[in-house]
Scaffold this motif. Sequence first.
Motif, PDB file in Angstrom:
ATOM      1  N   TRP A  32      -0.571 -10.550  20.038  1.00  0.00           N
ATOM      2  CA  TRP A  32      -1.034  -9.168  19.864  1.00  0.00           C
ATOM      3  C   TRP A  32      -1.822  -8.987  18.578  1.00  0.00           C
ATOM      4  N   ASP A  62      -4.511  -2.383  16.282  1.00  0.00           N
ATOM      5  CA  ASP A  62      -4.517  -0.981  16.699  1.00  0.00           C
ATOM      6  C   ASP A  62      -3.157  -0.626  17.290  1.00  0.00           C
ATOM      7  N   GLN A  63      -2.991   0.627  17.643  1.00  0.00           N
ATOM      8  CA  GLN A  63      -1.716   1.084  18.169  1.00  0.00           C
ATOM      9  C   GLN A  63      -1.386   0.440  19.515  1.00  0.00           C
ATOM     10  N   ALA A  64      -2.396   0.209  20.332  1.00  0.00           N
ATOM     11  CA  ALA A  64      -2.140  -0.416  21.635  1.00  0.00           C
ATOM     12  C   ALA A  64      -1.522  -1.804  21.462  1.00  0.00           C
ATOM     13  N   ALA A  65      -2.017  -2.567  20.497  1.00  0.00           N
ATOM     14  CA  ALA A  65      -1.468  -3.901  20.238  1.00  0.00           C
ATOM     15  C   ALA A  65      -0.039  -3.799  19.712  1.00  0.00           C
ATOM     16  N   ASP A  67       2.118  -1.348  20.239  1.00  0.00           N
ATOM     17  CA  ASP A  67       2.991  -0.922  21.338  1.00  0.00           C
ATOM     18  C   ASP A  67       3.246  -2.064  22.322  1.00  0.00           C
ATOM     19  N   ALA A  68       2.199  -2.849  22.612  1.00  0.00           N
ATOM     20  CA  ALA A  68       2.344  -3.977  23.537  1.00  0.00           C
ATOM     21  C   ALA A  68       3.285  -5.030  22.965  1.00  0.00           C
ATOM     22  N   TRP A  69       3.164  -5.307  21.665  1.00  0.00           N
ATOM     23  CA  TRP A  69       4.086  -6.251  21.023  1.00  0.00           C
ATOM     24  C   TRP A  69       5.524  -5.770  21.150  1.00  0.00           C
ATOM     25  N   SER A  72       6.856  -6.076  24.590  1.00  0.00           N
ATOM     26  CA  SER A  72       6.732  -7.399  25.209  1.00  0.00           C
ATOM     27  C   SER A  72       8.101  -8.009  25.496  1.00  0.00           C
TER      28      SER A  72
END
Length: 95
Positions: A32, A62-65, A67-69, A72
């Motif tokens: 991420w 960024d926030q998307a990364a 949140d994805a982390w 996960s």
Amino acid sequence: MSHAYVIGHITVKDPQRWADYRSQVPTTLAPWGGELVFRGARLGDLAGRQPHAHVVVIRFPDQAALDAWHASPAYQALIPLRTAAADIVLTAYGT
């Protein structure tokens, strides 16, 4: 928003489990674009009272990364170990 950050305030309960958790987190960050910015121990309180003795700062693109982390499977699998090892408050911030 340029970057997103996770700031963790930490009180270690089990040093061995905490070391195990810390050793596994970096591999969950890499996919991420997460990078450890700072990890340290409190030297003292200058204003107010911080109950946790340790801090970690992790930067994401960024926030998307971020949140994805956090969502996960790789990181979610570490949460029981983290909970056994430390009391921790994780907060997300953006710049």
